[in-house]
Motif scaffolding. Sequence first.
Motif, PDB file in Angstrom:
ATOM      1  N   UNK A  33       0.840  -1.203   0.000  1.00  0.00           N
ATOM      2  CA  UNK A  33       0.000   0.000   0.000  1.00  0.00           C
ATOM      3  C   UNK A  33       0.875   1.253   0.000  1.00  0.00           C
ATOM      4  N   UNK A  34       1.937   1.217   0.797  1.00  0.00           N
ATOM      5  CA  UNK A  34       2.872   2.339   0.811  1.00  0.00           C
ATOM      6  C   UNK A  34       3.489   2.547  -0.569  1.00  0.00           C
ATOM      7  N   UNK A  35       3.810   1.438  -1.238  1.00  0.00           N
ATOM      8  CA  UNK A  35       4.377   1.532  -2.584  1.00  0.00           C
ATOM      9  C   UNK A  35       3.392   2.185  -3.549  1.00  0.00           C
ATOM     10  N   UNK A  36       2.106   1.817  -3.443  1.00  0.00           N
ATOM     11  CA  UNK A  36       1.096   2.418  -4.315  1.00  0.00           C
ATOM     12  C   UNK A  36       0.959   3.913  -4.055  1.00  0.00           C
ATOM     13  N   UNK A  37       0.975   4.290  -2.773  1.00  0.00           N
ATOM     14  CA  UNK A  37       0.872   5.704  -2.414  1.00  0.00           C
ATOM     15  C   UNK A  37       2.052   6.488  -2.988  1.00  0.00           C
ATOM     16  N   UNK A  38       3.243   5.926  -2.853  1.00  0.00           N
ATOM     17  CA  UNK A  38       4.434   6.614  -3.349  1.00  0.00           C
ATOM     18  C   UNK A  38       4.424   6.711  -4.875  1.00  0.00           C
ATOM     19  N   UNK A  39       3.940   5.661  -5.537  1.00  0.00           N
ATOM     20  CA  UNK A  39       3.873   5.701  -7.003  1.00  0.00           C
ATOM     21  C   UNK A  39       2.899   6.783  -7.472  1.00  0.00           C
ATOM     22  N   UNK A  40       1.782   6.926  -6.754  1.00  0.00           N
ATOM     23  CA  UNK A  40       0.826   7.983  -7.097  1.00  0.00           C
ATOM     24  C   UNK A  40       1.438   9.361  -6.865  1.00  0.00           C
ATOM     25  N   UNK A  41       2.124   9.497  -5.745  1.00  0.00           N
ATOM     26  CA  UNK A  41       2.715  10.787  -5.390  1.00  0.00           C
ATOM     27  C   UNK A  41       3.790  11.210  -6.375  1.00  0.00           C
ATOM     28  N   UNK A  42       4.618  10.250  -6.797  1.00  0.00           N
ATOM     29  CA  UNK A  42       5.770  10.582  -7.634  1.00  0.00           C
ATOM     30  C   UNK A  42       5.593  10.160  -9.084  1.00  0.00           C
ATOM     31  N   UNK A  43       4.345   9.885  -9.489  1.00  0.00           N
ATOM     32  CA  UNK A  43       4.107   9.352 -10.825  1.00  0.00           C
ATOM     33  C   UNK A  43       4.740  10.205 -11.922  1.00  0.00           C
ATOM     34  N   UNK A  44       4.469  11.507 -11.910  1.00  0.00           N
ATOM     35  CA  UNK A  44       4.985  12.353 -12.991  1.00  0.00           C
ATOM     36  C   UNK A  44       6.500  12.504 -12.917  1.00  0.00           C
ATOM     37  N   UNK A  45       7.061  12.304 -11.725  1.00  0.00           N
ATOM     38  CA  UNK A  45       8.510  12.408 -11.579  1.00  0.00           C
ATOM     39  C   UNK A  45       9.216  11.093 -11.938  1.00  0.00           C
ATOM     40  N   UNK A  46       8.447  10.009 -11.970  1.00  0.00           N
ATOM     41  CA  UNK A  46       9.017   8.725 -12.367  1.00  0.00           C
ATOM     42  C   UNK A  46       9.006   8.566 -13.882  1.00  0.00           C
ATOM     43  N   UNK A  47       8.017   9.144 -14.524  1.00  0.00           N
ATOM     44  CA  UNK A  47       7.835   8.945 -15.963  1.00  0.00           C
ATOM     45  C   UNK A  47       8.310  10.106 -16.826  1.00  0.00           C
ATOM     46  N   UNK A  48       8.511  11.257 -16.191  1.00  0.00           N
ATOM     47  CA  UNK A  48       8.946  12.419 -16.956  1.00  0.00           C
ATOM     48  C   UNK A  48      10.126  13.113 -16.279  1.00  0.00           C
ATOM     49  N   UNK A  49      11.265  12.422 -16.157  1.00  0.00           N
ATOM     50  CA  UNK A  49      12.409  13.029 -15.509  1.00  0.00           C
ATOM     51  C   UNK A  49      12.997  14.149 -16.329  1.00  0.00           C
TER      52      UNK A  49
END
Length: 279
Positions: free
Chosen positions: A263-279
């Motif tokens: 669940x923590x991983x899902x929360x972090x992926x949502x929070x940092x989604x644009x920073x993970x895919x658009x560096x």
Amino acid sequence: MRNRINLSIVTITLNNFEELLRTIESVRDIDDCENIIINGGKCPRTLEFLQGYSGKSISEPDQGIADAFNKGIQHSNGDAIIMLNSGDSLIDRTYPSRASQILDQYPEIDFVHADLIFEDKLIGPYVMRPLRSENYLSPSIGRGMPYRHQSMVVRKKIYDRVGLFNLAYTCCDYDWICRWELGLKKSKGKAYYLKGNPVIIMDGGGISSRNESKLILEAFQIILKHNANLGFLKKLITYSALFKRVFLYSCRFFIVRLGYVHILAKIKRLKYFKYMNNP
């Protein structure tokens, strides 16, 4: 022709040879830079490598990260210094010269800082931006380390003014920034955020990631010490920001302890989604 500011790149290492090599390779042969390695361990491979190392190196026991950083500062010849822990990598080799140009052009700037890529052990790499960017004194220092330390290119003379790192703290960079901020009324110094792509990849397995509870406890101690003479409103803002940091850490802690890491991983992926895919 302008007088270029020579930069010292200080790398500290403790028995992690492979990570050290990764850092050294990323900063090899950068113009107008000197490379300094502070080795506090007894790793045979590291000691053997440093015997033939072309840069400057010091191998001797130290009293921790702060002590190693201080040795690097004291042995540096550059007008500005950047600290890279072994395992971190410089991915924008133009960053040292661009930061130096900014320091040369704007004498009121104490240090330059930028974005980095954080190699998170839970969700993978993402762009990590500083808490402070456009407004260099907001949010409050109580929220946490406001700048990405590995990206900070600091004038060496600022260490003469603020002092070296305090050996009593693991989060010695946070204590140093608190001292820097307290002295701004006299110095009028500023931080300069260099926008653009990330300049460094930060190893997500460092001590700041493994011992967050200890760092938060130290933050309480540091703020109690440095905020003693501040006004009521400033104290209120600082402690409010600190308690927000504690609350968010507590939430993460209990999620993990209850076995809901996914669940923590899902929360972090949502929070940092644009920073993970658009560096």
